[in-house]
Design a protein around this motif. Structure first.
Motif, PDB file in Angstrom:
ATOM      1  N   GLY A  50      43.580  42.428  49.282  1.00 15.58           N
ATOM      2  CA  GLY A  50      44.513  41.800  48.362  1.00 15.58           C
ATOM      3  C   GLY A  50      45.629  41.012  49.031  1.00 15.58           C
ATOM      4  O   GLY A  50      46.477  40.459  48.352  1.00 15.58           O
ATOM      5  N   PHE A  51      45.621  40.966  50.378  1.00 16.96           N
ATOM      6  CA  PHE A  51      46.637  40.237  51.125  1.00 16.96           C
ATOM      7  C   PHE A  51      45.979  39.226  52.053  1.00 16.96           C
ATOM      8  O   PHE A  51      44.829  39.388  52.451  1.00 16.96           O
ATOM      9  CB  PHE A  51      47.493  41.202  51.955  1.00 16.96           C
ATOM     10  CG  PHE A  51      48.398  42.061  51.123  1.00 16.96           C
ATOM     11  CD1 PHE A  51      49.720  41.699  50.928  1.00 16.96           C
ATOM     12  CD2 PHE A  51      47.925  43.214  50.521  1.00 16.96           C
ATOM     13  CE1 PHE A  51      50.560  42.483  50.151  1.00 16.96           C
ATOM     14  CE2 PHE A  51      48.749  44.005  49.748  1.00 16.96           C
ATOM     15  CZ  PHE A  51      50.070  43.643  49.556  1.00 16.96           C
ATOM     16  N   LYS A  52      46.730  38.183  52.417  1.00 17.64           N
ATOM     17  CA  LYS A  52      46.246  37.211  53.382  1.00 17.64           C
ATOM     18  C   LYS A  52      46.181  37.864  54.760  1.00 17.64           C
ATOM     19  O   LYS A  52      47.044  38.672  55.102  1.00 17.64           O
ATOM     20  CB  LYS A  52      47.163  35.992  53.448  1.00 17.64           C
ATOM     21  CG  LYS A  52      47.200  35.184  52.170  1.00 17.64           C
ATOM     22  CD  LYS A  52      48.144  34.009  52.309  1.00 17.64           C
ATOM     23  CE  LYS A  52      48.191  33.203  51.023  1.00 17.64           C
ATOM     24  NZ  LYS A  52      49.113  32.062  51.139  1.00 17.64           N
ATOM     25  N   GLU A  75      51.353  38.393  53.391  1.00 16.89           N
ATOM     26  CA  GLU A  75      51.565  37.794  52.077  1.00 16.89           C
ATOM     27  C   GLU A  75      50.444  38.150  51.120  1.00 16.89           C
ATOM     28  O   GLU A  75      49.302  38.311  51.533  1.00 16.89           O
ATOM     29  CB  GLU A  75      51.611  36.267  52.211  1.00 16.89           C
ATOM     30  CG  GLU A  75      52.717  35.741  53.098  1.00 16.89           C
ATOM     31  CD  GLU A  75      52.634  34.241  53.266  1.00 16.89           C
ATOM     32  OE1 GLU A  75      52.168  33.558  52.335  1.00 16.89           O
ATOM     33  OE2 GLU A  75      53.029  33.776  54.332  1.00 16.89           O
ATOM     34  N   LEU A  76      50.793  38.233  49.838  1.00 17.71           N
ATOM     35  CA  LEU A  76      49.769  38.432  48.808  1.00 17.71           C
ATOM     36  C   LEU A  76      48.798  37.270  48.835  1.00 17.71           C
ATOM     37  O   LEU A  76      49.175  36.143  49.108  1.00 17.71           O
ATOM     38  CB  LEU A  76      50.404  38.504  47.418  1.00 17.71           C
ATOM     39  CG  LEU A  76      51.126  39.797  47.080  1.00 17.71           C
ATOM     40  CD1 LEU A  76      51.868  39.648  45.761  1.00 17.71           C
ATOM     41  CD2 LEU A  76      50.157  40.949  47.000  1.00 17.71           C
ATOM     42  N   GLY A  77      47.541  37.543  48.571  1.00 13.63           N
ATOM     43  CA  GLY A  77      46.563  36.476  48.543  1.00 13.63           C
ATOM     44  C   GLY A  77      45.208  37.003  48.135  1.00 13.63           C
ATOM     45  O   GLY A  77      45.041  38.193  47.871  1.00 13.63           O
ATOM     46  N   ALA A  78      44.237  36.126  48.110  1.00 10.19           N
ATOM     47  CA  ALA A  78      42.862  36.504  47.810  1.00 10.19           C
ATOM     48  C   ALA A  78      42.273  37.210  49.019  1.00 10.19           C
ATOM     49  O   ALA A  78      42.774  37.091  50.144  1.00 10.19           O
ATOM     50  CB  ALA A  78      42.051  35.263  47.463  1.00 10.19           C
ATOM     51  N   LEU A  79      41.185  37.899  48.828  1.00  6.89           N
ATOM     52  CA  LEU A  79      40.558  38.675  49.906  1.00  6.89           C
ATOM     53  C   LEU A  79      40.095  37.812  51.063  1.00  6.89           C
ATOM     54  O   LEU A  79      39.958  38.278  52.169  1.00  6.89           O
ATOM     55  CB  LEU A  79      39.378  39.475  49.370  1.00  6.89           C
ATOM     56  CG  LEU A  79      39.740  40.582  48.383  1.00  6.89           C
ATOM     57  CD1 LEU A  79      38.478  41.220  47.840  1.00  6.89           C
ATOM     58  CD2 LEU A  79      40.618  41.621  49.039  1.00  6.89           C
TER      59      LEU A  79
END
Length: 84
Positions: A50-52, A75-79
């Protein structure tokens, strides 16, 4: 790798050889220690679902070194996202 799901995984990649050292998992506060690292220059890779992915390049290690990297923020991000 189910045992690593939901945990921050820390890996060192030897920039000269392209080899990856065994991964380490952070504790509940996000702290980690990597030991017995051969001399070289490394990229620190931090991943968590769930994070970069974070890549911090150019970490020089010599025999007997103790290196503090300070705070590392992911940082939050897509898988599949990566940040260099």
């Amino acid at each position: 790798m189910d045992r690593l799901r939901g945990k921050k995984v820390v890996v060192l990649v030897d920039e000269g050889r392209g080899t990856t050292l065994s991964p380490s998992v952070t504790n509940t506060k996000g702290d980690f220690v990597l030991t017995n690292i051969p001399t070289g220059t490394y990229t620190l890779r931090v991943t968590m679902d769930g994070f970069k992915t974070l890549n911090r390049k150019g970490i020089a290690v010599s025999a007997g070194d103790r290196i503090g990297l300070g705070s590392i923020t992911i940082e939050l991000g897509a898988l599949t996202d990566a940040v260099d």
